[in-house]
Design an enzyme around this catalytic site. Structure first.
Site, short mmCIF file in Angstrom:
data_model
loop_
_atom_site.label_atom_id
_atom_site.label_comp_id
_atom_site.label_asym_id
_atom_site.label_seq_id
_atom_site.Cartn_x
_atom_site.Cartn_y
_atom_site.Cartn_z
N HIS A 1 10.97 51.26 -20.07
CA HIS A 1 11.00 50.05 -19.23
C HIS A 1 11.42 50.56 -17.85
O HIS A 1 12.61 50.82 -17.62
CB HIS A 1 12.02 49.03 -19.72
CG HIS A 1 11.87 48.63 -21.15
ND1 HIS A 1 10.95 47.70 -21.57
CD2 HIS A 1 12.54 49.01 -22.27
CE1 HIS A 1 11.05 47.52 -22.88
NE2 HIS A 1 12.00 48.32 -23.33
N ARG B 1 22.30 43.45 -22.04
CA ARG B 1 21.05 42.70 -21.90
C ARG B 1 21.15 41.67 -20.77
O ARG B 1 20.18 41.42 -20.06
CB ARG B 1 20.77 42.03 -23.25
CG ARG B 1 19.47 41.26 -23.38
CD ARG B 1 19.36 40.84 -24.84
NE ARG B 1 18.21 40.00 -25.13
CZ ARG B 1 18.25 38.68 -25.27
NH1 ARG B 1 19.39 38.03 -25.08
NH2 ARG B 1 17.17 38.00 -25.59
N TYR C 1 6.95 43.59 -19.58
CA TYR C 1 6.93 42.13 -19.76
C TYR C 1 7.33 41.36 -18.51
O TYR C 1 7.51 40.14 -18.57
CB TYR C 1 7.78 41.70 -20.97
CG TYR C 1 9.17 42.27 -21.02
CD1 TYR C 1 10.23 41.64 -20.39
CD2 TYR C 1 9.44 43.44 -21.72
CE1 TYR C 1 11.51 42.16 -20.45
CE2 TYR C 1 10.72 43.96 -21.79
CZ TYR C 1 11.75 43.32 -21.15
OH TYR C 1 13.02 43.85 -21.20
N HIS D 1 7.10 41.77 -28.05
CA HIS D 1 8.45 42.16 -27.66
C HIS D 1 9.32 42.41 -28.88
O HIS D 1 9.98 43.45 -29.00
CB HIS D 1 9.11 41.12 -26.75
CG HIS D 1 10.49 41.56 -26.37
ND1 HIS D 1 11.60 41.27 -27.14
CD2 HIS D 1 10.94 42.31 -25.34
CE1 HIS D 1 12.67 41.83 -26.58
NE2 HIS D 1 12.29 42.47 -25.49
N ARG E 1 12.00 38.34 -32.54
CA ARG E 1 12.80 37.29 -31.90
C ARG E 1 11.95 36.50 -30.91
O ARG E 1 12.10 35.29 -30.77
CB ARG E 1 14.00 37.90 -31.16
CG ARG E 1 15.07 38.48 -32.05
CD ARG E 1 16.21 39.08 -31.24
NE ARG E 1 15.96 40.46 -30.86
CZ ARG E 1 15.95 40.92 -29.63
NH1 ARG E 1 16.20 40.11 -28.61
NH2 ARG E 1 15.71 42.18 -29.38
N HIS F 1 9.61 46.17 -30.59
CA HIS F 1 11.03 46.48 -30.82
C HIS F 1 11.38 46.00 -32.22
O HIS F 1 11.09 44.85 -32.57
CB HIS F 1 11.92 45.72 -29.83
CG HIS F 1 11.85 46.19 -28.42
ND1 HIS F 1 11.57 45.34 -27.37
CD2 HIS F 1 12.04 47.41 -27.87
CE1 HIS F 1 11.61 46.02 -26.23
NE2 HIS F 1 11.88 47.28 -26.51
N GLU G 1 16.77 46.73 -33.82
CA GLU G 1 17.67 47.56 -33.01
C GLU G 1 19.12 47.19 -33.28
O GLU G 1 20.01 48.03 -33.17
CB GLU G 1 17.34 47.39 -31.51
CG GLU G 1 18.18 48.27 -30.59
CD GLU G 1 17.78 48.16 -29.13
OE1 GLU G 1 16.90 47.32 -28.81
OE2 GLU G 1 18.33 48.90 -28.30
N HIS H 1 12.85 51.85 -32.04
CA HIS H 1 14.23 51.92 -32.52
C HIS H 1 14.29 52.00 -34.04
O HIS H 1 14.72 52.99 -34.59
CB HIS H 1 15.10 50.75 -32.01
CG HIS H 1 15.15 50.64 -30.53
ND1 HIS H 1 15.59 51.67 -29.73
CD2 HIS H 1 14.80 49.64 -29.68
CE1 HIS H 1 15.51 51.31 -28.46
NE2 HIS H 1 15.04 50.08 -28.39
N ASP I 1 13.27 54.85 -23.00
CA ASP I 1 13.65 53.44 -22.99
C ASP I 1 14.30 53.00 -21.67
O ASP I 1 13.61 52.72 -20.71
CB ASP I 1 14.56 53.17 -24.20
CG ASP I 1 14.75 51.68 -24.47
OD1 ASP I 1 14.23 50.86 -23.71
OD2 ASP I 1 15.41 51.33 -25.46
ZN LIG Z 1 12.77 48.82 -25.20
#
Ligand SMILES: [Zn+2]
Length: 419
Positions: A23, A48, A87, A188, A191, A214, A217, A251, A302
């Site tokens: 990212h 986050r 994203y 993504h 979730r 993902h 994780e 992950h 990452d």
């Molecule tokens: Zn990532």
């Protein structure tokens, strides 16, 4: 391919590694998340929040400037290709760039990444990401997108499929035969995308495209998924028809034995991001067990707290040693294969002649057997990086863009909102 390559007096030629998970904008956070009001540094979820705050302010021009610096650093560190899990699609309020009544070109953020990759001379697989809802609460209830996430979403899975379907031509036009830009896809996480939408993607996305997600994780993702659907995130991907060789799970840290067996049987790629997982306190994923079950291990940087393909390889093996009490969980040959062949496979790239010259007479590598460089070298030992027939970096300096450090300094000076 052997990590040994072709020897020359003070350097060996080795096939160039691939960064399967990036990212670019997370680079803003390097060195900024290690303190907190309570004297601690918080956890994944507080990190986050920092990351979403950074995501809120980037427009196409700043994104291109930042990504150019990140990709230049990546190239100088020896990476020949990158899977950019992307994203930040729309304006801050969610309005598409180039929409009627809105200035700016369509796909402005995606093309910013493409231009950055062309400038840096790195192979870019743009893993354009479907991100449709805010997440899952602990009890399994669905969270709506909040204002920081509005720009991630295309509203519906049809909206994402439609925009994604238009993006390939826009990237090909920008690439103009250079052979550096290609399109992939990502979900993504379970979730951010509902089961019915996962199934729609399985049915309608071009099966030739690599698809990343993902996966598990954090234990909280598993708990919420069980509470919502009565199965694990891996189980949900399997039910949706997504678990197969074109899928790469990023992950894959907290898995059950059933999950490991399913990912192995599906011949999925597994993108371990060892320096990020250590930085965020994610835990240590079952990489050896996944490889033994039939999954294909690859490596990603990452969030770019570290950009060094050798340190990722070493961190993968060191984590295995720490959790198992045994050495040699992955041989040096397996580590370099994860960094190279695993990454190419995961990103849907064919073989190529990209290579590095790695110094064997540095303070770190003098006396090291060349086959054991994954456990001794760092990016500082890379003398030359050759991608797509071009010499793109020498001794940490990009041949066209210069010192990546100066690119970052210019970015932070010219965009003080990130300083
Ligand atoms: Zn990532």
């Amino acid at each position: 391919m052997s990590p040994q390559g072709t020897a020359s007096p003070n350097a060996v030629r080795v096939p160039a590694p691939v960064n399967a998970h990036s990212h670019a904008f997370h680079r803003i956070l390097r060195g900024r998340t290690h303190e907190g009001a309570d004297g601690g540094a918080g956890d994944f979820w507080t990190w986050r929040e920092h990351m979403y705050a950074a995501a809120q302010t980037l427009g196409p021009a700043a994104y291109q400037q930042l990504a150019t610096a990140v990709f230049a650093e990546m190239v100088a560190a020896g990476y020949s290709a990158v899977g950019e899990f992307h994203y930040l699609h729309h304006r801050i309020d969610g309005t598409p760039y180039g929409a009627r009544g809105s200035d700016g070109e369509p796909h402005a953020m995606e093309l910013a990444l493409g231009r950055a990759a062309l400038a840096a001379g790195i192979r870019l697989v743009l893993l354009d990401t479907c991100y449709l809802r805010g997440g899952l609460a602990a009890d399994g209830s669905v969270l709506e997108l909040d204002e920081t996430q509005a720009r991630f979403s295309d509203g519906t899975v049809e909206g994402w499929l439609r925009r994604h379907g238009q993006l390939g031509a826009a990237l090909a036009e920008l690439d103009a035969g250079a052979g550096l830009l290609s399109l992939g896809a990502a979900v993504h996480s379970v979730r951010a995308v509902a089961p019915a939408d996962l199934a729609a993607i399985a049915a309608r996305l071009d099966p030739a495209l690599p698809l990343h997600v993902h996966l598990s994780e954090q234990p909280a993702e598993n708990d919420a998924c069980h509470n919502a659907y009565g199965t694990s995130p891996t189980g949900l991907l399997k039910e949706a028809g997504l678990l197969g060789p074109r899928l790469s799970a990023v992950h894959a840290t907290h898995l059950s034995d059933t999950d490991i067996a399913a990912l192995g049987r599906g011949k999925a790629g597994i993108v371990m991001c060892p320096t990020t997982e250590a930085d965020l306190g994610d835990g240590i994923g079952p990489a050896r067990e996944l490889a033994d079950a039939g999954a294909h291990i690859c490596l990603g940087s990452d969030q770019h707290a570290v950009l060094d393909p050798y340190l990722e390889q070493r961190a993968l093996e060191h984590a295995e040693r720490l959790r198992s009490g045994k050495r040699g969980r992955f041989s040096p040959t397996e580590l370099s294969a994860a960094a190279r062949e695993g990454g190419l496979r995961s990103l849907g790239l064919g073989d190529n002649d990209d290579f590095l010259l790695v110094r064997t007479d540095s303070v770190r590598t003098a006396g090291s057997r060349s086959g054991q460089l994954p456990l001794t070298a760092t990016a500082a030992d890379i003398a030359e990086v050759h991608i797509n027939g071009q010499l793109v970096a020498r001794d940490g300096i990009h041949t066209r863009l210069g010192d990546p450090a100066k690119l970052y300094t210019a970015f932070f000076t010219e965009n003080p909102e990130f300083s």
